[in-house]
Design a protein around this motif. Sequence first.
Motif: not given
Length: 229
Positions: A80-83, A85-86, A100-106
């Motif tokens: 999954x990419x950031x967009x 996930x958002x 959690x995955x979004x936080x890790x990506x950032x």
Amino acid sequence: MTTFAVLAALLLLLALGFVLPALLRAQRVPPGVDPVHAAPPGDPQRGLAVGLAVALVAGAALVYAAVGAPASLQATRTPETVPELVQHLKTSPGDAAAWRRLARAYESAQRFNEAVEAYRQLVKLTPGDADALLDYAVTLAMSGNQQLGGEPEQLIQQALTLAPQNVQALALAGSVRFERQDYAGAVALWRQVLLHAPADSPVAAAIADSIARAESLAGVPKRGQGDKS
């Protein structure tokens, strides 16, 4: 050079030998998340406390990005990419795993302000998750003045209450004491961390060096010094 770049070697060392196994179990950033490579400016001489704090999260994120997820996880996880996930979280705001995955990506992109917001949502959904509290604390510190005092310290204490033997919590609590120049308190906490590291590992050596530095600042004589016999 940035703080992140100066500490990169230490981050990788600590993460590989000590932090990474626990973080892999906590589902770090999946392969395919789009990173944005923009290192923030900073003072390379942030000191031991910041180095330890960053190592617990940023270093693990670097290693995870390099080695990827275990094969067993890759087989069941769709990248999954950031967009993506958002967009997913707009319709499924209660999906803690996605936050959690979004936080890790950032984190991996060093977008700490945005990671803080993702962690804020995560801890609301998982108030009993000590690891989430600790990651939130470190990222919050990185997004601010790179110190653990204040709200980050409160989060660390919450994590310690939930998991008194959590090695990340103990290490970060020691860093808080070090920042306050409570060197004896830092040593006491870091000695507990040392109990969990293999005696002949690079991590044990790094922790021992940190303890030695704190003891030196506290005026504790080195072994063999001060003996009159």
